[in-house]
Design a protein around this motif. Structure first.
Motif, PDB file in Angstrom:
ATOM      1  N   SER A  74       0.850  -1.196   0.000  1.00 17.64           N
ATOM      2  CA  SER A  74       0.000   0.000   0.000  1.00 17.64           C
ATOM      3  C   SER A  74       0.880   1.239   0.000  1.00 17.64           C
ATOM      4  O   SER A  74       1.883   1.293   0.721  1.00 17.64           O
ATOM      5  CB  SER A  74      -0.904   0.029   1.226  1.00 17.64           C
ATOM      6  N   THR A  75       0.493   2.219  -0.823  1.00 18.08           N
ATOM      7  CA  THR A  75       1.240   3.469  -0.882  1.00 18.08           C
ATOM      8  C   THR A  75       0.300   4.657  -0.739  1.00 18.08           C
ATOM      9  O   THR A  75      -0.909   4.535  -0.958  1.00 18.08           O
ATOM     10  CB  THR A  75       2.014   3.611  -2.215  1.00 18.08           C
ATOM     11  N   VAL A  86      -4.031  10.145  -3.174  1.00 18.68           N
ATOM     12  CA  VAL A  86      -4.447   8.827  -3.641  1.00 18.68           C
ATOM     13  C   VAL A  86      -3.755   7.755  -2.810  1.00 18.68           C
ATOM     14  O   VAL A  86      -2.565   7.855  -2.513  1.00 18.68           O
ATOM     15  CB  VAL A  86      -4.097   8.621  -5.133  1.00 18.68           C
ATOM     16  N   THR A  87      -4.519   6.740  -2.437  1.00 18.25           N
ATOM     17  CA  THR A  87      -3.979   5.535  -1.811  1.00 18.25           C
ATOM     18  C   THR A  87      -3.984   4.456  -2.882  1.00 18.25           C
ATOM     19  O   THR A  87      -4.980   4.288  -3.588  1.00 18.25           O
ATOM     20  CB  THR A  87      -4.838   5.086  -0.623  1.00 18.25           C
ATOM     21  N   THR A  88      -2.872   3.737  -3.000  1.00 19.27           N
ATOM     22  CA  THR A  88      -2.769   2.681  -3.996  1.00 19.27           C
ATOM     23  C   THR A  88      -2.435   1.368  -3.320  1.00 19.27           C
ATOM     24  O   THR A  88      -1.541   1.318  -2.478  1.00 19.27           O
ATOM     25  CB  THR A  88      -1.675   3.001  -5.041  1.00 19.27           C
ATOM     26  N   ASP A  89      -3.172   0.332  -3.659  1.00 19.05           N
ATOM     27  CA  ASP A  89      -2.869  -1.026  -3.211  1.00 19.05           C
ATOM     28  C   ASP A  89      -2.400  -1.822  -4.422  1.00 19.05           C
ATOM     29  O   ASP A  89      -3.164  -2.029  -5.367  1.00 19.05           O
ATOM     30  CB  ASP A  89      -4.088  -1.708  -2.594  1.00 19.05           C
ATOM     31  N   ILE A  99      -2.247  -6.147  -9.812  1.00 22.72           N
ATOM     32  CA  ILE A  99      -3.310  -5.173 -10.046  1.00 22.72           C
ATOM     33  C   ILE A  99      -3.103  -4.026  -9.061  1.00 22.72           C
ATOM     34  O   ILE A  99      -2.763  -4.243  -7.902  1.00 22.72           O
ATOM     35  CB  ILE A  99      -4.711  -5.803  -9.908  1.00 22.72           C
ATOM     36  N   ALA A 100      -3.256  -2.810  -9.564  1.00 19.70           N
ATOM     37  CA  ALA A 100      -3.148  -1.623  -8.726  1.00 19.70           C
ATOM     38  C   ALA A 100      -4.532  -1.022  -8.581  1.00 19.70           C
ATOM     39  O   ALA A 100      -5.188  -0.709  -9.580  1.00 19.70           O
ATOM     40  CB  ALA A 100      -2.186  -0.616  -9.343  1.00 19.70           C
ATOM     41  N   SER A 101      -4.979  -0.877  -7.345  1.00 17.61           N
ATOM     42  CA  SER A 101      -6.272  -0.259  -7.053  1.00 17.61           C
ATOM     43  C   SER A 101      -6.011   1.121  -6.478  1.00 17.61           C
ATOM     44  O   SER A 101      -5.431   1.248  -5.399  1.00 17.61           O
ATOM     45  CB  SER A 101      -7.051  -1.110  -6.050  1.00 17.61           C
ATOM     46  N   CYS A 110      -5.789  -0.857 -12.403  1.00 16.73           N
ATOM     47  CA  CYS A 110      -4.944  -1.085 -13.571  1.00 16.73           C
ATOM     48  C   CYS A 110      -4.210  -2.409 -13.411  1.00 16.73           C
ATOM     49  O   CYS A 110      -3.713  -2.717 -12.326  1.00 16.73           O
ATOM     50  CB  CYS A 110      -3.902   0.026 -13.729  1.00 16.73           C
ATOM     51  N   LEU A 111      -4.134  -3.154 -14.492  1.00 15.98           N
ATOM     52  CA  LEU A 111      -3.386  -4.397 -14.509  1.00 15.98           C
ATOM     53  C   LEU A 111      -1.964  -4.098 -14.971  1.00 15.98           C
ATOM     54  O   LEU A 111      -1.771  -3.460 -16.012  1.00 15.98           O
ATOM     55  CB  LEU A 111      -4.049  -5.407 -15.461  1.00 15.98           C
TER      56      LEU A 111
END
Length: 120
Positions: A74-75, A86-89, A99-101, A110-111
């Motif tokens: 997680s970023t 934005v939080t990205t998992d 996969i990035a959510s 995004c795949l």
């Protein structure tokens, strides 16, 4: 005897954790964005660093890793120019795909595919 079994369980779970965390290491690209994400793994500290940039827009993204586990990193990203947060998992699907959510001021998935480099 219980202490030995517990120690073995902890040792094995730590070993599998570090192996999975190391699987993030590499250069990742997606057809959904012109940004490239690179994860580097520090074997000594068993930690990751993340770098995201675009050659097309000549822009870098300052991401901070907030949490890791065996298959998710997680970023947190804050764009100081426009205030977007934005939080990205990033979740590993296989050793070659993730996969990035993105959640926050943008909500997309995004795949990503890992670039293959044959380093000998």
């Amino acid at each position: 005897m219980k202490k030995i079994i517990l120690s073995l369980i902890i040792l094995l779970s730590t070993y599998s954790y570090s192996q999975n965390l190391k699987d993030f290491e590499g250069l990742w690209t997606s057809g959904d964005t012109n940004f490239i994400t690179v994860f580097t793994h520090n074997d000594i500290e068993d930690s990751l660093s993340v770098y995201t940039f675009s050659f097309k827009s000549n822009h870098t993204v300052n991401e901070t890793i907030t949490k890791t586990n065996d298959s998710i990193v997680s970023t947190q990203t804050l764009n100081k120019k426009n205030g977007r947060k934005v939080t990205t998992d990033y979740k590993l699907l296989t050793k070659q795909t993730m996969i990035a959510s993105f959640d926050g001021d943008t909500n997309v998935k995004c795949l990503y595919y890992k670039a293959n480099f044959n380093v000998e």
